[in-house]
Write a protein that holds these residues in place. Structure first.
Motif, PDB file in Angstrom:
ATOM      1  N   ARG A  10       1.077   4.211  -2.937  1.00  0.00           N
ATOM      2  CA  ARG A  10       0.733   5.606  -2.649  1.00  0.00           C
ATOM      3  C   ARG A  10       1.937   6.518  -2.856  1.00  0.00           C
ATOM      4  N   ARG A  22      -3.100  14.991  -0.686  1.00  0.00           N
ATOM      5  CA  ARG A  22      -3.892  14.990  -1.922  1.00  0.00           C
ATOM      6  C   ARG A  22      -4.726  16.262  -2.029  1.00  0.00           C
ATOM      7  N   PHE A  42      -1.738  11.256   3.789  1.00  0.00           N
ATOM      8  CA  PHE A  42      -1.972  11.088   2.360  1.00  0.00           C
ATOM      9  C   PHE A  42      -3.187  11.899   1.912  1.00  0.00           C
ATOM     10  N   LYS A  74      -2.563   7.383   6.335  1.00  0.00           N
ATOM     11  CA  LYS A  74      -3.722   7.755   5.509  1.00  0.00           C
ATOM     12  C   LYS A  74      -4.146   9.198   5.741  1.00  0.00           C
ATOM     13  N   GLU A 130       2.200   7.159  -6.440  1.00  0.00           N
ATOM     14  CA  GLU A 130       1.100   8.028  -6.850  1.00  0.00           C
ATOM     15  C   GLU A 130       1.403   9.484  -6.517  1.00  0.00           C
ATOM     16  N   THR A 131       1.909   9.736  -5.305  1.00  0.00           N
ATOM     17  CA  THR A 131       2.187  11.121  -4.912  1.00  0.00           C
ATOM     18  C   THR A 131       3.353  11.703  -5.716  1.00  0.00           C
ATOM     19  N   TYR A 189       0.837  -1.204   0.000  1.00  0.00           N
ATOM     20  CA  TYR A 189       0.000   0.000   0.000  1.00  0.00           C
ATOM     21  C   TYR A 189       0.870   1.251   0.000  1.00  0.00           C
ATOM     22  N   ILE A 208       5.569  10.034   1.501  1.00  0.00           N
ATOM     23  CA  ILE A 208       4.677  10.810   0.645  1.00  0.00           C
ATOM     24  C   ILE A 208       5.488  11.939   0.018  1.00  0.00           C
TER      25      ILE A 208
END
Length: 265
Positions: A40, A258, A254, A251, A43-44, A36, A116
């Motif tokens: 992430r 976002r 994150f 989370k 993605e970031t 996970y 992140i």
């Protein structure tokens, strides 16, 4: 210039007969797991960088696989000889390979998994003079949540080979956990960046030794943020780290990251 984000991840098989310290026995006990975090993290990175600016790789052994939950397959950098090594030794060997030998063009940011990306690194890299950047926590201890090599040179190769020598100079029990970080600290002691027995003695800023410009940055600053004292989002940090059981709050960070990214588009 292109920047390469390269976390190390080796999936631990606790039946492989390789002795690990107690800390590793809790490897997957916090948060949602490393697959996970890696998804992430990538993605970031893509929020803030174009494909021409940044690439994402995973340094690992020859058998670990990580499945993407979005986007293309992960580019795996396979490092030989890690099968009979514990996690910290594997990480140290893989990091040395990535910095010194891997077929990678451009800047390398070697990291862990539970991170992140909170901004575009290109401006900071363009404006900041260094060869290798290393974070120092509370001006006392190295934290290698990220180590940055701006450009591979013969001198940076010598530096990371020497760091590997320092790792193996430690006794097996003392290097089994935090050995990857203590090996950097021992170099800092040799060159006066840290003073043994004196907390907070670390000298931040740019230092010149071993033919390299070594930039010592704060762990908890505008480049590298950390979730301490109940803070799970770092407005101005380019990158941040979720250490230990603070992964439970990943989370939260994150989602806030976002929202910030969406508001700045």
């Amino acid at each position: 210039m292109i920047v390469n984000f390269i976390p190390f991840f080796k999936r631990k098989n606790f039946d492989d007969g390789v002795k690990e310290p107690e800390e590793v026995k809790h490897f997957n006990s916090f948060g949602d797991g490393y697959d996970y975090y890696l998804n992430r993290y990538r993605e970031t990175m893509a929020w803030w960088h174009t494909p021409e600016q940044a690439k994402f790789h995973i340094a690992s052994d020859r058998i670990t696989e990580v499945k993407p939950d979005m986007g293309p397959a992960f580019n795996m950098i396979r490092v030989k000889g890690l099968e009979d090594k514990n996690i910290i030794e594997s990480k140290t060997l893989a990091e040395t390979y990535v910095f010194n030998e891997a077929n990678i063009d451009g800047t390398i940011i070697s990291t862990g998994c539970d991170h992140i990306v909170n901004g575009n690194f290109m401006k900071w890299l363009d404006e900041t003079d260094f060869d290798i950047a290393i974070p120092l926590r509370r001006q006392s201890k190295v934290n290698n949540a990220l180590i940055i090599q701006k450009k591979r040179t013969p001198n940076t190769i010598d530096f990371f080979n020497y760091r590997l020598e320092m790792f193996y100079k430690m006794k097996p029990d003392s290097r089994a956990w935090y050995g990857d970080q203590r090996s950097y600290e021992n170099i800092f002691y040799e060159h006066g960046i840290l003073t043994k027995g004196v907390k907070g003695s670390g000298n931040l800023g740019l230092h010149n030794f071993m033919g390299c410009k070594i930039l010592v940055i704060p762990y908890g600053g505008d480049v590298l943020g950390t979730n301490v004292d109940g803070q799970y989002f770092f407005e101005h940090a380019l990158f941040y780290d979720y250490k230990g059981d603070r992964k439970r709050k990943y989370k939260i960070g994150f989602d806030r990251a976002r929202s910030r990214w969406q508001n700045t588009r």
